[in-house]
Design a protein around this motif. Sequence first.
Motif, PDB file in Angstrom:
ATOM      1  N   GLN A   1       2.542   9.077   5.497  1.00  0.00           N
ATOM      2  CA  GLN A   1       1.490   8.140   5.068  1.00  0.00           C
ATOM      3  C   GLN A   1       0.939   7.332   6.247  1.00  0.00           C
ATOM      4  OE1 GLN A   1       3.833   6.119   2.090  1.00  0.00           O
ATOM      5  NE2 GLN A   1       3.722   7.842   0.665  1.00  0.00           N
ATOM      6  N   ASP A   2       1.830   6.927   7.163  1.00  0.00           N
ATOM      7  CA  ASP A   2       1.387   6.122   8.310  1.00  0.00           C
ATOM      8  C   ASP A   2       0.436   6.896   9.230  1.00  0.00           C
ATOM      9  OD1 ASP A   2       2.543   3.692   7.756  1.00  0.00           O
ATOM     10  OD2 ASP A   2       4.167   3.852   9.221  1.00  0.00           O
ATOM     11  N   PHE A   3       0.526   8.216   9.212  1.00  0.00           N
ATOM     12  CA  PHE A   3      -0.350   9.022  10.079  1.00  0.00           C
ATOM     13  C   PHE A   3      -1.816   8.610   9.912  1.00  0.00           C
ATOM     14  CE2 PHE A   3      -3.192  12.711  10.485  1.00  0.00           C
ATOM     15  CZ  PHE A   3      -2.969  13.059  11.803  1.00  0.00           C
TER      16      PHE A   3
ATOM     17  N   HIS B   1       0.830  -1.212   0.000  1.00  0.00           N
ATOM     18  CA  HIS B   1       0.000   0.000   0.000  1.00  0.00           C
ATOM     19  C   HIS B   1       0.864   1.261   0.000  1.00  0.00           C
ATOM     20  CE1 HIS B   1      -3.183  -2.774   0.259  1.00  0.00           C
ATOM     21  NE2 HIS B   1      -2.858  -3.177   1.474  1.00  0.00           N
ATOM     22  N   HIS B   2       2.015   1.206   0.703  1.00  0.00           N
ATOM     23  CA  HIS B   2       2.941   2.343   0.604  1.00  0.00           C
ATOM     24  C   HIS B   2       3.378   2.525  -0.860  1.00  0.00           C
ATOM     25  CE1 HIS B   2       3.645   3.697   4.712  1.00  0.00           C
ATOM     26  NE2 HIS B   2       3.737   2.442   5.116  1.00  0.00           N
ATOM     27  N   ILE B   3       3.646   1.416  -1.536  1.00  0.00           N
ATOM     28  CA  ILE B   3       4.094   1.491  -2.938  1.00  0.00           C
ATOM     29  C   ILE B   3       2.985   2.082  -3.817  1.00  0.00           C
ATOM     30  CG2 ILE B   3       4.815   0.117  -4.943  1.00  0.00           C
ATOM     31  CD1 ILE B   3       6.156  -1.845  -2.936  1.00  0.00           C
TER      32      ILE B   3
ATOM     33  N   ALA C   1      -3.030   5.802   8.738  1.00  0.00           N
ATOM     34  CA  ALA C   1      -3.304   4.393   9.042  1.00  0.00           C
ATOM     35  C   ALA C   1      -3.197   4.108  10.535  1.00  0.00           C
ATOM     36  CB  ALA C   1      -2.324   3.500   8.281  1.00  0.00           C
ATOM     37  N   HIS C   2      -2.454   4.941  11.264  1.00  0.00           N
ATOM     38  CA  HIS C   2      -2.192   4.618  12.672  1.00  0.00           C
ATOM     39  C   HIS C   2      -2.882   5.556  13.660  1.00  0.00           C
ATOM     40  CE1 HIS C   2       1.713   2.352  11.394  1.00  0.00           C
ATOM     41  NE2 HIS C   2       0.607   1.759  11.023  1.00  0.00           N
ATOM     42  N   SER C   3      -3.500   6.620  13.158  1.00  0.00           N
ATOM     43  CA  SER C   3      -4.227   7.521  14.064  1.00  0.00           C
ATOM     44  C   SER C   3      -5.727   7.390  13.794  1.00  0.00           C
ATOM     45  CB  SER C   3      -3.787   8.975  13.843  1.00  0.00           C
ATOM     46  OG  SER C   3      -4.401   9.500  12.668  1.00  0.00           O
TER      47      SER C   3
ATOM     48  N   LEU D   1       8.127  10.482   3.699  1.00  0.00           N
ATOM     49  CA  LEU D   1       6.783  10.138   3.207  1.00  0.00           C
ATOM     50  C   LEU D   1       6.203   8.919   3.923  1.00  0.00           C
ATOM     51  CD1 LEU D   1       6.890  10.756  -0.641  1.00  0.00           C
ATOM     52  CD2 LEU D   1       6.019  12.244   1.156  1.00  0.00           C
ATOM     53  N   HIS D   2       7.069   7.993   4.337  1.00  0.00           N
ATOM     54  CA  HIS D   2       6.568   6.832   5.081  1.00  0.00           C
ATOM     55  C   HIS D   2       5.811   7.305   6.319  1.00  0.00           C
ATOM     56  CE1 HIS D   2       6.664   2.572   6.425  1.00  0.00           C
ATOM     57  NE2 HIS D   2       6.494   3.169   7.599  1.00  0.00           N
ATOM     58  N   THR D   3       6.434   8.223   7.058  1.00  0.00           N
ATOM     59  CA  THR D   3       5.820   8.752   8.281  1.00  0.00           C
ATOM     60  C   THR D   3       4.531   9.492   7.941  1.00  0.00           C
ATOM     61  OG1 THR D   3       8.035   8.976   9.190  1.00  0.00           O
ATOM     62  CG2 THR D   3       6.283  10.131  10.351  1.00  0.00           C
TER      63      THR D   3
ATOM     64  N   PHE E   1       8.865   6.956  13.340  1.00  0.00           N
ATOM     65  CA  PHE E   1       8.824   6.544  11.922  1.00  0.00           C
ATOM     66  C   PHE E   1       7.380   6.324  11.471  1.00  0.00           C
ATOM     67  CE2 PHE E   1      13.196   4.124  11.652  1.00  0.00           C
ATOM     68  CZ  PHE E   1      13.852   5.283  12.022  1.00  0.00           C
ATOM     69  N   HIS E   2       6.509   5.982  12.437  1.00  0.00           N
ATOM     70  CA  HIS E   2       5.180   5.452  12.069  1.00  0.00           C
ATOM     71  C   HIS E   2       4.007   6.152  12.769  1.00  0.00           C
ATOM     72  CE1 HIS E   2       7.788   2.062  10.898  1.00  0.00           C
ATOM     73  NE2 HIS E   2       8.246   2.085  12.125  1.00  0.00           N
ATOM     74  N   PHE E   3       4.264   7.249  13.457  1.00  0.00           N
ATOM     75  CA  PHE E   3       3.194   7.925  14.224  1.00  0.00           C
ATOM     76  C   PHE E   3       2.539   6.964  15.211  1.00  0.00           C
ATOM     77  CE2 PHE E   3       3.118  11.501  11.127  1.00  0.00           C
ATOM     78  CZ  PHE E   3       2.944  12.560  12.006  1.00  0.00           C
TER      79      PHE E   3
ATOM     80  N   GLN F   1      11.583   1.464   6.127  1.00  0.00           N
ATOM     81  CA  GLN F   1      11.257   1.932   7.485  1.00  0.00           C
ATOM     82  C   GLN F   1      10.503   0.857   8.278  1.00  0.00           C
ATOM     83  OE1 GLN F   1      13.366   4.332   7.603  1.00  0.00           O
ATOM     84  NE2 GLN F   1      12.062   5.898   8.486  1.00  0.00           N
ATOM     85  N   ASP F   2       9.852  -0.061   7.565  1.00  0.00           N
ATOM     86  CA  ASP F   2       9.095  -1.118   8.248  1.00  0.00           C
ATOM     87  C   ASP F   2       9.922  -2.374   8.499  1.00  0.00           C
ATOM     88  OD1 ASP F   2       6.700   0.153   8.759  1.00  0.00           O
ATOM     89  OD2 ASP F   2       5.799  -0.411   6.846  1.00  0.00           O
ATOM     90  N   ARG F   3      11.244  -2.291   8.290  1.00  0.00           N
ATOM     91  CA  ARG F   3      12.111  -3.425   8.638  1.00  0.00           C
ATOM     92  C   ARG F   3      12.002  -3.655  10.142  1.00  0.00           C
ATOM     93  NH1 ARG F   3      14.704   1.242   8.509  1.00  0.00           N
ATOM     94  NH2 ARG F   3      16.378   1.700   9.977  1.00  0.00           N
TER      95      ARG F   3
HETATM   96 ZN   LIG Z   1       5.311   2.167   9.126  1.00  0.00          ZN
END
Ligand SMILES: [Zn+2]
Length: 207
Positions: free
Chosen positions: A90-92, A5-7, A94-96, A86-88, A45-47, A33-35
């Motif tokens: 985008q995660d905002f 989905h990030h891609i 999905a994670h908030s 951009l990873h961070t 990295f991920h909010f 970043q998701d390693r």
């Molecule tokens: Zn992430």
Amino acid sequence: MLTQHHIEILLCSLGECFSPRAMSAITYANIHQDRLAGQFGHDEFHFDNNAFDKSYAYMEEQRALTISSLHKKDALSAWSAFGRMLHTAQDFYAHSNYVTLWLSHFDGQTHPAPPEIDPVDPGLLHSPDLRSGKVYYPFELLYFVRSLRRYVLPFIPRDSHAWMNLDSPEQGFKFDYAMQAAMKKSRIEFDKTVSSLSQESVKLFTG
Ligand SMILES: [Zn+2]
């Protein structure tokens, strides 16, 4: 968000802005970043864990690194820093609970279509009700094992990443809103970053 989905977000929002070489470097840095080592002790990295200030600071640090790398003519470092930022960003979504708060404006009405979402509603970004999912170890690790998920979920608090995330379509209809918001925000971050660059640096950046 899951890697694919990030891609998808990157390609849909910025695929036309970058050369294939630039896009693959940005994408690699984004999904890296998701390693495993990027998951532990890196809420910024991920909010995750309500680390809003730390995550915004991390984004600005990566934007500054993008710009300083371009001044040094180091395009690869610039692409990597931009991909991490951009990873961070985008995660905002999905994670908030941003999407949930935005949809609550329309309680009792038909929800607008996902592309209608405003990704930067100032009232929501500064809302006292804004939260992001807490990561409860070791339960959260077991949640990632798909076959164990339904057994561990009842033991994990509701304010957790496990319950709150919009990482994949499995999480229901709000996922599409998170995707659209993340695409729009990626484009906003691109425009903001490019606005401070010379024409020569933009050329180097976009590859
Ligand atoms: Zn992430």
